[in-house]
Design an enzyme around this catalytic site. Structure first.
Site, PDB file in Angstrom:
ATOM      1  CG  HIS A   1      -0.302  -0.188   2.519  1.00  0.00           C
ATOM      2  ND1 HIS A   1       0.052  -1.429   2.989  1.00  0.00           N
ATOM      3  CD2 HIS A   1       0.073   0.687   3.475  1.00  0.00           C
ATOM      4  CE1 HIS A   1       0.607  -1.321   4.176  1.00  0.00           C
ATOM      5  NE2 HIS A   1       0.647  -0.034   4.506  1.00  0.00           N
TER       6      HIS A   1
ATOM      7  CG  HIS B   1       0.878   5.162   4.271  1.00  0.00           C
ATOM      8  ND1 HIS B   1       0.003   5.057   5.319  1.00  0.00           N
ATOM      9  CD2 HIS B   1       1.641   4.041   4.306  1.00  0.00           C
ATOM     10  CE1 HIS B   1       0.235   3.921   5.976  1.00  0.00           C
ATOM     11  NE2 HIS B   1       1.230   3.285   5.373  1.00  0.00           N
TER      12      HIS B   1
HETATM   13  P1  5GP Z   1       1.455   0.228   7.489  1.00  0.00           P
HETATM   14  O1  5GP Z   1       1.946   0.539   8.897  1.00  0.00           O
HETATM   15  O2  5GP Z   1       1.276  -1.246   7.273  1.00  0.00           O
HETATM   16  O3  5GP Z   1       2.296   0.890   6.432  1.00  0.00           O
HETATM   17  O4  5GP Z   1       0.066   0.948   7.398  1.00  0.00           O
HETATM   18  C1  5GP Z   1      -1.159   0.294   7.479  1.00  0.00           C
HETATM   19  C2  5GP Z   1      -2.230   1.363   7.531  1.00  0.00           C
HETATM   20  O5  5GP Z   1      -3.476   0.739   7.345  1.00  0.00           O
HETATM   21  C3  5GP Z   1      -2.292   2.110   8.874  1.00  0.00           C
HETATM   22  O6  5GP Z   1      -2.113   3.496   8.646  1.00  0.00           O
HETATM   23  C4  5GP Z   1      -3.681   1.775   9.403  1.00  0.00           C
HETATM   24  O7  5GP Z   1      -4.296   2.855  10.050  1.00  0.00           O
HETATM   25  C5  5GP Z   1      -4.440   1.359   8.153  1.00  0.00           C
HETATM   26  N1  5GP Z   1      -5.477   0.366   8.375  1.00  0.00           N
HETATM   27  C6  5GP Z   1      -5.345  -0.786   9.068  1.00  0.00           C
HETATM   28  N2  5GP Z   1      -6.509  -1.460   9.058  1.00  0.00           N
HETATM   29  C7  5GP Z   1      -7.378  -0.713   8.352  1.00  0.00           C
HETATM   30  C8  5GP Z   1      -8.753  -0.880   8.004  1.00  0.00           C
HETATM   31  O8  5GP Z   1      -9.410  -1.862   8.351  1.00  0.00           O
HETATM   32  N3  5GP Z   1      -9.332   0.091   7.267  1.00  0.00           N
HETATM   33  C9  5GP Z   1      -8.627   1.192   6.857  1.00  0.00           C
HETATM   34  N4  5GP Z   1      -9.287   2.089   6.142  1.00  0.00           N
HETATM   35  N5  5GP Z   1      -7.342   1.387   7.166  1.00  0.00           N
HETATM   36  C10 5GP Z   1      -6.716   0.448   7.905  1.00  0.00           C
END
Ligand code: 5GP
Ligand code: ZN
Length: 140
Positions: free
Chosen positions: A101, A103
């Protein structure tokens, strides 16, 4: 291909709700559930891939195709003059959800969102050595 224990695959499948802002055959974008700035949005490929270094280039290209327009739309929606595109790969880099993903993080002047950038200088010879290693790895 859906991975049954993946939260983002479940969002793609409509099994978990999200605030969707963009969808096409290849990619989906939706608001982050835990934003670090107003408008914080996630862009994901519809194909499950853990991280960018495991992503087939065509899937990455299809996903990234919408990034310029999406990033502009997100930033404009919150009157942000700037934004970061962040992609965490691996837990040491802060990746929690193991579905690739991007951001999109709208930024304002002095918003305090990222406060650390621990820059340093390489000691003599280190940059040369690193270059050689990377160049060798690119041949593999
Ligand atoms: P990572 O730390 O893996 O780069 O970021 C994962 C992101 O996914 C986090 O910013 C978190 O808030 C978001 N996230 C996790 N679970 C969900 C969800 O069920 N729905 C949405 N919309 N965002 C999520
Ligand atoms: Zn997934």
């Amino acid at each position: 291909m859906m991975q049954t224990d993946c939260i983002f695959c479940k969002i793609i499948a409509g099994q978990i709700p999200c605030y969707k802002v963009l969808e096409n055959d290849y990619a989906l974008a939706f608001l982050d559930i835990g934003p670090i700035s107003t408008g914080h949005t996630l862009l994901i490929p519809k194909t499950h891939v853990d991280r960018i270094d495991q992503c087939p280039p065509d899937i990455l290209a299809q996903t990234a195709q919408v990034l310029p327009q999406l990033a502009h739309a997100v930033a404009a929606a919150v009157n942000a003059p700037a934004f970061n595109i962040l992609c965490n790969n691996g837990s040491a880099a802060g990746q929690v959800v193991r579905h690739l993903h991007f951001h999109i993080i709208p930024r304002q002047e002095k918003d305090g969102v990222f406060t650390q950038w621990p820059a340093f200088k390489y000691p003599e010879g280190k940059a040369d050595m690193l270059c050689q290693k990377i160049i060798e790895n690119l041949k593999k």
